[in-house]
Design a protein around this motif. Structure first.
Motif, PDB file in Angstrom:
ATOM      1  N   LYS A  32      19.323  52.624  -6.805  1.00 54.84           N
ATOM      2  CA  LYS A  32      20.773  52.776  -6.828  1.00 54.84           C
ATOM      3  C   LYS A  32      21.416  51.757  -7.767  1.00 54.84           C
ATOM      4  O   LYS A  32      22.284  52.111  -8.591  1.00 54.84           O
ATOM      5  N   GLY A  33      21.003  50.502  -7.661  1.00 55.07           N
ATOM      6  CA  GLY A  33      21.534  49.473  -8.549  1.00 55.07           C
ATOM      7  C   GLY A  33      21.185  49.737  -9.997  1.00 55.07           C
ATOM      8  O   GLY A  33      22.002  49.509 -10.903  1.00 55.07           O
ATOM      9  N   PHE A  34      19.976  50.232 -10.218  1.00 54.81           N
ATOM     10  CA  PHE A  34      19.527  50.510 -11.580  1.00 54.81           C
ATOM     11  C   PHE A  34      20.383  51.602 -12.234  1.00 54.81           C
ATOM     12  O   PHE A  34      20.719  51.523 -13.419  1.00 54.81           O
ATOM     13  N   GLN A  35      20.747  52.601 -11.467  1.00 54.34           N
ATOM     14  CA  GLN A  35      21.544  53.709 -11.990  1.00 54.34           C
ATOM     15  C   GLN A  35      22.980  53.307 -12.313  1.00 54.34           C
ATOM     16  O   GLN A  35      23.673  54.020 -13.037  1.00 54.34           O
ATOM     17  N   GLN A  36      23.416  52.161 -11.799  1.00 60.08           N
ATOM     18  CA  GLN A  36      24.791  51.717 -12.009  1.00 60.08           C
ATOM     19  C   GLN A  36      24.941  50.748 -13.180  1.00 60.08           C
ATOM     20  O   GLN A  36      26.002  50.152 -13.349  1.00 60.08           O
ATOM     21  N   GLN A  37      23.895  50.588 -13.994  1.00 60.94           N
ATOM     22  CA  GLN A  37      23.960  49.674 -15.129  1.00 60.94           C
ATOM     23  C   GLN A  37      23.363  50.354 -16.364  1.00 60.94           C
ATOM     24  O   GLN A  37      22.764  51.424 -16.283  1.00 60.94           O
ATOM     25  N   HIS A  38      23.549  49.709 -17.531  1.00 60.22           N
ATOM     26  CA  HIS A  38      23.093  50.322 -18.780  1.00 60.22           C
ATOM     27  C   HIS A  38      22.287  49.364 -19.667  1.00 60.22           C
ATOM     28  O   HIS A  38      21.838  49.749 -20.739  1.00 60.22           O
ATOM     29  N   ALA A  39      22.104  48.123 -19.218  1.00 60.53           N
ATOM     30  CA  ALA A  39      21.385  47.145 -20.032  1.00 60.53           C
ATOM     31  C   ALA A  39      19.876  47.360 -19.997  1.00 60.53           C
ATOM     32  O   ALA A  39      19.174  47.075 -20.975  1.00 60.53           O
ATOM     33  N   LEU A  40      19.367  47.870 -18.870  1.00 61.04           N
ATOM     34  CA  LEU A  40      17.933  48.076 -18.692  1.00 61.04           C
ATOM     35  C   LEU A  40      17.659  49.557 -18.493  1.00 61.04           C
ATOM     36  O   LEU A  40      18.506  50.298 -17.996  1.00 61.04           O
ATOM     37  N   LYS A  41      16.461  49.982 -18.857  1.00 56.93           N
ATOM     38  CA  LYS A  41      16.121  51.398 -18.695  1.00 56.93           C
ATOM     39  C   LYS A  41      14.652  51.556 -18.324  1.00 56.93           C
ATOM     40  O   LYS A  41      13.885  50.591 -18.289  1.00 56.93           O
ATOM     41  N   ASP A  42      14.278  52.794 -18.055  1.00 55.14           N
ATOM     42  CA  ASP A  42      12.880  53.161 -17.775  1.00 55.14           C
ATOM     43  C   ASP A  42      12.304  52.419 -16.571  1.00 55.14           C
ATOM     44  O   ASP A  42      11.225  51.815 -16.650  1.00 55.14           O
ATOM     45  N   LEU A  43      13.001  52.452 -15.447  1.00 52.21           N
ATOM     46  CA  LEU A  43      12.476  51.838 -14.232  1.00 52.21           C
ATOM     47  C   LEU A  43      11.243  52.599 -13.756  1.00 52.21           C
ATOM     48  O   LEU A  43      11.261  53.819 -13.615  1.00 52.21           O
ATOM     49  N   THR A  44      10.170  51.865 -13.523  1.00 48.90           N
ATOM     50  CA  THR A  44       8.929  52.445 -13.019  1.00 48.90           C
ATOM     51  C   THR A  44       8.426  51.609 -11.845  1.00 48.90           C
ATOM     52  O   THR A  44       8.300  50.387 -11.964  1.00 48.90           O
ATOM     53  N   VAL A  45       8.185  52.260 -10.719  1.00 49.60           N
ATOM     54  CA  VAL A  45       7.640  51.583  -9.538  1.00 49.60           C
ATOM     55  C   VAL A  45       6.227  52.115  -9.300  1.00 49.60           C
ATOM     56  O   VAL A  45       6.029  53.322  -9.181  1.00 49.60           O
ATOM     57  N   CYS A  46       5.254  51.207  -9.273  1.00 44.26           N
ATOM     58  CA  CYS A  46       3.847  51.591  -9.108  1.00 44.26           C
ATOM     59  C   CYS A  46       3.230  50.845  -7.929  1.00 44.26           C
ATOM     60  O   CYS A  46       3.689  49.760  -7.552  1.00 44.26           O
ATOM     61  N   GLN A  47       2.171  51.430  -7.386  1.00 43.91           N
ATOM     62  CA  GLN A  47       1.462  50.802  -6.282  1.00 43.91           C
ATOM     63  C   GLN A  47      -0.043  50.898  -6.511  1.00 43.91           C
ATOM     64  O   GLN A  47      -0.535  51.889  -7.053  1.00 43.91           O
ATOM     65  N   SER A  48      -0.741  49.864  -6.113  1.00 47.64           N
ATOM     66  CA  SER A  48      -2.203  49.849  -6.204  1.00 47.64           C
ATOM     67  C   SER A  48      -2.739  48.995  -5.068  1.00 47.64           C
ATOM     68  O   SER A  48      -2.024  48.144  -4.515  1.00 47.64           O
ATOM     69  N   THR A  49      -3.982  49.217  -4.706  1.00 47.06           N
ATOM     70  CA  THR A  49      -4.592  48.456  -3.614  1.00 47.06           C
ATOM     71  C   THR A  49      -5.661  47.531  -4.160  1.00 47.06           C
ATOM     72  O   THR A  49      -6.494  47.941  -4.988  1.00 47.06           O
ATOM     73  N   VAL A  50      -5.643  46.281  -3.703  1.00 49.44           N
ATOM     74  CA  VAL A  50      -6.616  45.279  -4.158  1.00 49.44           C
ATOM     75  C   VAL A  50      -7.175  44.560  -2.943  1.00 49.44           C
ATOM     76  O   VAL A  50      -6.539  44.475  -1.894  1.00 49.44           O
ATOM     77  N   THR A  51      -8.395  44.050  -3.089  1.00 50.75           N
ATOM     78  CA  THR A  51      -9.001  43.181  -2.083  1.00 50.75           C
ATOM     79  C   THR A  51      -9.561  41.980  -2.844  1.00 50.75           C
ATOM     80  O   THR A  51     -10.416  42.147  -3.727  1.00 50.75           O
ATOM     81  N   LEU A  52      -9.107  40.804  -2.491  1.00 44.54           N
ATOM     82  CA  LEU A  52      -9.451  39.604  -3.252  1.00 44.54           C
ATOM     83  C   LEU A  52     -10.245  38.604  -2.411  1.00 44.54           C
ATOM     84  O   LEU A  52      -9.995  38.487  -1.200  1.00 44.54           O
ATOM     85  N   PRO A  53     -11.175  37.880  -3.023  1.00 41.74           N
ATOM     86  CA  PRO A  53     -11.943  36.892  -2.267  1.00 41.74           C
ATOM     87  C   PRO A  53     -11.111  35.691  -1.818  1.00 41.74           C
ATOM     88  O   PRO A  53     -11.467  35.016  -0.846  1.00 41.74           O
ATOM     89  N   SER A  54     -10.006  35.432  -2.521  1.00 42.26           N
ATOM     90  CA  SER A  54      -9.098  34.367  -2.120  1.00 42.26           C
ATOM     91  C   SER A  54      -7.691  34.734  -2.579  1.00 42.26           C
ATOM     92  O   SER A  54      -7.519  35.422  -3.581  1.00 42.26           O
ATOM     93  N   VAL A  55      -6.713  34.301  -1.811  1.00 35.45           N
ATOM     94  CA  VAL A  55      -5.307  34.577  -2.125  1.00 35.45           C
ATOM     95  C   VAL A  55      -4.535  33.283  -2.029  1.00 35.45           C
ATOM     96  O   VAL A  55      -4.523  32.633  -0.980  1.00 35.45           O
ATOM     97  N   CYS A  56      -3.899  32.888  -3.124  1.00 36.06           N
ATOM     98  CA  CYS A  56      -3.121  31.651  -3.153  1.00 36.06           C
ATOM     99  C   CYS A  56      -1.649  32.004  -3.003  1.00 36.06           C
ATOM    100  O   CYS A  56      -1.123  32.814  -3.760  1.00 36.06           O
ATOM    101  N   LEU A  57      -0.983  31.406  -2.036  1.00 38.91           N
ATOM    102  CA  LEU A  57       0.432  31.670  -1.795  1.00 38.91           C
ATOM    103  C   LEU A  57       1.285  30.467  -2.178  1.00 38.91           C
ATOM    104  O   LEU A  57       0.836  29.351  -2.092  1.00 38.91           O
TER     105      LEU A  57
END
Length: 264
Positions: A239-264
């Motif tokens: 919704k916010g993206f559709q209300q502006q003109h400075a940025l374009k081509d919004l793409t939302v992607c998802q993938s699954t990963v399993t990692l031996p360690s995760v640093c937060l």
């Protein structure tokens, strides 16, 4: 000079470290991030592109504001040595969504747990942190044309910065662990779904330069419980993206990963 060229020239002038200047690609990525914060598409950006100081980031932001490339409502924040550019109004709205159904959820990933779980909304540390953040952001909303970074002092000493960054960066979920006992977590070898959202600058779209606005993970075991949070976040972003003109081509992607360690 085009808007794109102004963003690049400002970054390379203000954010040099020693003899090393920001690359054009880094400068454009930063331009997208700052523009997104200014437009309210994300509450803040964590500056980790190079070793530039908070004062340098302030100089960069002030130069953009003087050139009217971004509004004067944005503020440079130094939080325990971490530099952020913040949209106080958007950030405050996001923090208010903490523990609201379908808003921002907090996941407990303490090292002692067998698997991630939802954090108790009545946990004292989290309530205190939320209250402190809202007070801080209210103070930032009162700042106009600040000429130096806002330094957060003792009030943030008990905060879990992993949780704070998740809130300030606009994620629909954020991690928490008891950092007074251990900085470890229970995420190693835990399947995680990673969500990314990327865009291009309007002027630069033809060259195919994409910038990642968001990247966050959710343990797949909690996906069902987090589905409304994730869907509300996506709809709000679109919704916010559709209300502006400075940025374009919004793409939302998802993938699954399993990692031996995760640093937060």
């Amino acid at each position: 000079m085009s808007t794109q060229e102004l963003f690049v020239a400002t970054a390379r002038k203000c954010l040099s470290v020693g003899k090393k200047r920001m690359s054009v690609a880094q400068s454009l990525d930063l331009a997208v991030q700052v523009s997104a914060v200014d437009l309210g598409l994300k509450p803040a950006l964590l500056f980790d592109t190079n070793g530039a100081s908070a004062d340098q980031v302030q100089q960069y932001l002030s130069s953009l504001q003087a050139s009217q490339l971004v509004s004067k409502s944005l503020v440079t924040l130094d939080l325990n040595g971490n530099t952020l550019i913040v949209n106080p109004v958007t950030a405050r709205s996001n923090v208010k969504q903490m523990f609201v159904d379908g808003g921002v959820a907090v996941m407990d990933v303490c090292h002692s747990l067998e698997k991630p779980t939802l954090a108790d909304p009545l946990r004292g540390e989290l309530k205190s942190m939320k209250h402190g953040l809202l007070l801080l952001l209210s103070e930032l909303e009162q700042l106009t044309e600040a000429d130096k970074p806002h330094y957060v002092g003792e009030v943030s000493e008990g905060w879990n910065l992993c949780t704070v960054f998740g809130l300030l960066l606009g994620y629909p979920v954020t991690y928490w662990f008891d950092h007074t006992k251990s900085f470890g977590n229970c995420l190693p070898l835990t399947p995680l779904m990673v969500t990314t959202a990327s865009v291009t600058l309007q002027e630069y779209a033809g060259a195919g330069h994409r910038c990642c606005l968001y990247s966050f993970s959710i343990p797949t075991a909690l996906l069902k419980e987090m589905q409304s949070n994730l869907e509300n976040w996506r709809l709000h972003l679109e919704k916010g993206f559709q209300q502006q003109h400075a940025l374009k081509d919004l793409t939302v992607c998802q993938s699954t990963v399993t990692l031996p360690s995760v640093c937060l």
